[in-house]
Design a protein around this motif. Structure first.
Motif, PDB file in Angstrom:
ATOM      1  N   GLY A 512       0.794  -1.231   0.000  1.00  0.00           N
ATOM      2  CA  GLY A 512       0.000   0.000   0.000  1.00  0.00           C
ATOM      3  C   GLY A 512       0.823   1.276   0.000  1.00  0.00           C
ATOM      4  O   GLY A 512       0.273   2.357   0.083  1.00  0.00           O
ATOM      5  N   GLN A 534       0.787   6.812   1.079  1.00  0.00           N
ATOM      6  CA  GLN A 534       0.310   5.662   1.836  1.00  0.00           C
ATOM      7  C   GLN A 534      -1.081   5.972   2.347  1.00  0.00           C
ATOM      8  O   GLN A 534      -1.288   6.982   3.010  1.00  0.00           O
ATOM      9  CB  GLN A 534       1.264   5.375   3.002  1.00  0.00           C
ATOM     10  CG  GLN A 534       0.872   4.126   3.743  1.00  0.00           C
ATOM     11  CD  GLN A 534       1.921   3.744   4.767  1.00  0.00           C
ATOM     12  OE1 GLN A 534       2.706   4.568   5.213  1.00  0.00           O
ATOM     13  NE2 GLN A 534       1.925   2.466   5.148  1.00  0.00           N
ATOM     14  N   ARG A 535      -1.999   5.108   1.997  1.00  0.00           N
ATOM     15  CA  ARG A 535      -3.417   5.285   2.371  1.00  0.00           C
ATOM     16  C   ARG A 535      -3.886   6.718   2.102  1.00  0.00           C
ATOM     17  O   ARG A 535      -4.460   7.388   2.956  1.00  0.00           O
ATOM     18  CB  ARG A 535      -3.623   4.936   3.850  1.00  0.00           C
ATOM     19  CG  ARG A 535      -3.697   3.418   4.076  1.00  0.00           C
ATOM     20  CD  ARG A 535      -4.058   3.087   5.500  1.00  0.00           C
ATOM     21  NE  ARG A 535      -3.148   2.092   6.036  1.00  0.00           N
ATOM     22  CZ  ARG A 535      -2.146   2.347   6.872  1.00  0.00           C
ATOM     23  NH1 ARG A 535      -1.922   3.579   7.275  1.00  0.00           N
ATOM     24  NH2 ARG A 535      -1.378   1.382   7.292  1.00  0.00           N
ATOM     25  N   GLY A 536      -3.569   7.185   0.919  1.00  0.00           N
ATOM     26  CA  GLY A 536      -4.071   8.501   0.515  1.00  0.00           C
ATOM     27  C   GLY A 536      -3.331   9.689   1.104  1.00  0.00           C
ATOM     28  O   GLY A 536      -3.609  10.823   0.762  1.00  0.00           O
TER      29      GLY A 536
END
Ligand code: ADP
Ligand code: ADP
Ligand code: MG
Length: 677
Positions: A512, A534-536
């Motif tokens: 991710g 990472q995760r937006g």
């Protein structure tokens, strides 16, 4: 009043005169050269007449052609603007002989004030204070040297016929006088065709304060107060303001009376400016000790007239037209008042960091605060501009493209407005002095009104080679802008269903986390910045720091950037590989290097290799006849303090080099020709 006038000028002043004429329902005739066929001033007038080639001597200085044009179009009067024919007494006479009104003073007044030495003799008789000096007709070098010794060093040698800051030499000691005299005379004969000089005391730390005067044909005179034009580069004005900081009512009245006496002495009619050099022996804080001396009279409308308009609420072009039509002055001295404070900044196509070298090129982006017409915008900001987006600044004319004029209740308010207006001035395509003007405006010395003609050299360390944006923010702006463009493009392509834009990205993803690197060039050095997602959530690694990074679209096409603890709105103009980044703090440029490698493909159609931006040719790596392979370096250009390599778009043979190293080239200029198989 006239029903139709011809405007014998171009650029912002022609547009300025046209605006007042339109307001008074007077029709206007523009004249234009080859280079100006599509210029703004042509569109600003009701009709236009082509008068010749691009060089001023082939068009704007050809007064027979201009008079013919006025007669052919039925114009009753000619407004000369400033520069060109505005101070040419032969032109004023020729207008009269042709039955046309010259919107300016009588030819006799132009002649009387035309030469600095002669006008000083006249002023001496009229009782106007002069700088101690010699302004006689005898030009014997030995006599001039004796006079300089008598006046005491330092002295200033001035070409009597000089103007525009040319033909002046400061001399510090007797031994240097003869050489300086010879060089001044050489420049004077070359530039003005007249080598007569005068010698005067070189005033230390002087201010340039001038008085706007007006006379009518009935013999009435008024003065419309003063302008302080002390902020100069190479003896040319950069910022002008009214009223002069520290001016006392008593000194104003004395200077105003002296200026009116100067005008009366030559039976002046219309708008004129009497320039004074002001000595401040007590320093900036002691205006009551200021001593003023006549310097010269400019027998025309001045570039900086808008600051006077701002503080008096008057339209000086309207006054010129009324007086030229024989009307009396609209107001008398006791009806004139000063309201607030005004400052003008001259926006020039030039590079302050390279000795103010004039720049040419195309205005890819031309964003100015408020309106680009002669109009008082509500927030106290006025823009007088002679160009539009997409126009080309050619080497034929003056480098001044626009003026920003701000008005406030106090000097501090005007200053804040000027800074805001400059921050909103986004010009892309050629070098300008906009950022330099911001540095002057925000300098301590200017803010405190510690004014004298040496302000710029004295404050040089804070004014030149400044970058208030810096690499991290510039890089963040470019990355955000690139990703945004990619996303927009990707969305469009996605809709047609044949490509997943995010699959196109390089870099790698794991658990991710995705990273992506960008190669950039900033201030002449190569940099790599890394975007990690990472995760937006993003971080940007730039210049050794890894900072939280986010961006969002803001109003007016801006981007709202967050980098570390900084949150800044930026405007980005992409011009090929160069991103021009504008923030409230300043502006800078940054280059996307990836895209540069492909520049040849788009710029080399049909074997033509063109300059991607205005700049200087540094070197050619090839010569005519050389066989080259695709991707091979052909030439190096320098622009915006960076070097750019122009590569061959395909295999071929160099047919011809079209420039030499050191040449300045405008954007799109063909650098060399390549014969491709
Ligand atoms: P000011 O800026 O105080 O009005 P300048 O002497 O700087 O007066 O001249 C104003 C304009 O007139 C300049 O920007 C330039 O366009 C023009 N000008 C001045 N002197 C000359 C000259 N000798 N030849 C051509 N144009 C001139
Ligand atoms: P121009 O015709 O080029 O405008 P001016 O005579 O008006 O020439 O002088 C231009 C500038 O040169 C002034 O604004 C001032 O900065 C400087 N200057 C002129 N005379 C003097 C002097 N006697 N001492 C110091 N500076 C001077
Ligand atoms: Mg002058």
């Amino acid at each position: 009043m006239f029903t139709k006038i011809l405007i014998a000028n171009r650029g912002e002043i022609a547009c300025r005169v046209a605006a007042t004429a339109a307001r008074l329902a007077i029709k206007t005739v523009a004249v234009y050269s080859d280079a100006d066929a599509h210029a703004k001033h042509v569109a600003a007038c009701n009709e236009a007449v082509h008068i010749g080639g691009s060089a001023p001597k082939d068009s704007y200085l050809r007064w027979e052609r201009i008079i013919e044009a006025a007669k052919a179009t039925g114009a009753q009067a000619i407004h000369p603007g400033y520069g060109f024919l505005s101070e040419n007494e032969d032109f004023a006479k020729a207008c009269a002989a042709a039955g046309l009104v010259f919107i300016g003073p009588p030819a006799s007044a132009i002649l009387a004030m035309g030469l600095k030495a002669e006008s000083k003799q006249l002023m001496e008789k009229a009782g106007v204070p002069l700088v101690p000096g010699y302004h006689g007709a005898d030009q014997d070098p030995a006599l001039l040297q004796r006079e300089a010794d008598r006046i005491g060093y330092p002295v200033l040698i001035k070409a009597s016929a000089g103007g525009g800051g040319k033909g002046m030499r400061a001399v510090d000691k007797a031994e240097d006088f003869a050489a300086a005299l010879a060089s001044c005379k050489r420049e004077a004969i070359n530039s003005f065709g007249d080598d007569a000089v005068l010698v005067e005391k070189y005033v230390q730390r002087p201010r340039h304060i001038e008085i706007q005067v007006f006379g009518d044909t009935q013999g009435n005179y008024v003065y419309l107060f003063e302008r302080d034009c002390s902020v100069q580069r190479r003896h040319q004005k950069v910022l002008e303001e009214a009223p002069a900081p520290g001016m006392t009512p008593e000194l104003r009245a004395r200077m105003g009376a002296a200026a009116v006496e100067a005008a009366r002495a030559v039976n002046y009619v219309g708008a004129g400016t009497v320039e004074f050099i002001v000595e401040q022996p007590g320093g900036y804080a002691r205006p009551e000790q200021m001593k003023f001396y006549f310097m010269e009279m400019n027998t025309r409308l001045q570039v900086e007239h808008p600051v006077t308009e701002a503080i008096t609420g008057l339209d000086l072009v309207e006054w010129q037209l009324r007086v030229a039509a024989g009307e009396p002055l609209p107001l008398q001295q006791d009806q004139l008042q000063i309201h607030g404070h005004a400052i003008e900044a001259r926006i020039c196509a030039e590079n302050p960091d390279n000795n103010f070298l004039p720049a040419t090129g195309t205005l890819h982006a031309y964003g100015l605060p408020g309106h680009v017409t002669f109009e008082r915008a509500p927030q106290g900001t006025r823009v007088d501009s002679g160009v539009r987006q997409g126009d080309t600044i050619s080497p034929f004319y003056d480098s001044m493209v626009a003026k920003l004029i701000v008005h406030g209740a106090t000097r501090a308010e005007a200053l804040a407005r000027l800074d805001a207006a400059l921050a909103q001035t986004h010009i892309v395509g050629l070098a300008t002095n906009v950022q330099f003007l911001r540095h002057v405006t925000t300098s301590d010395a200017f803010a405190k009104a510690e004014l004298d003609t040496a302000l710029i050299p004295r404050e040089a360390a804070a004014l030149f080679h400044q970058d208030k944006v810096g690499l991290p923010l510039a890089a963040a702006a470019l990355v955000a802008h690139s990703l945004q463009a990619e996303q927009a493009q990707g969305a469009a392509v996605d809709a047609s269903g044949w490509r997943d834009p995010w699959a196109q990205r390089d870099g790698w993803r794991s658990h991710g986390v995705s990273t992506r690197s960008f190669a950039l060039e900033y201030a002449g050095a190569a940099h790599t910045v890394v975007l990690t997602t990472q995760r937006g959530a993003h971080t940007l690694t730039v210049g050794g720091d890894t900072l939280p990074f986010a961006w969002a679209e803001a109003a007016g096409g801006a981007l709202d950037l967050q980098l570390g603890c900084q949150r800044v709105q930026v405007h980005i103009h992409r011009n090929g590989d160069v991103a021009h980044v504008f923030t409230a703090q300043g502006a800078t440029q940054i280059v996307a290097v990836d895209a540069l490698a492909h520049a040849g493909d788009t710029q080399a159609e049909g074997g033509r290799l063109t300059a991607p931006m205005p700049g200087k040719v540094v070197s050619f790596a090839v010569k005519a006849g050389d066989a080259v392979r695709k991707g091979q370096a052909l030439a190096v250009m320098e622009a915006m303090k960076m070097e750019h390599t122009i590569a061959a778009p395909a295999d071929g043979t160099v047919a011809e080099l079209l420039f030499a190293p050191g040449d300045q080239v405008s954007e799109g200029a063909e650098l060399l020709r390549l014969a491709t198989a």
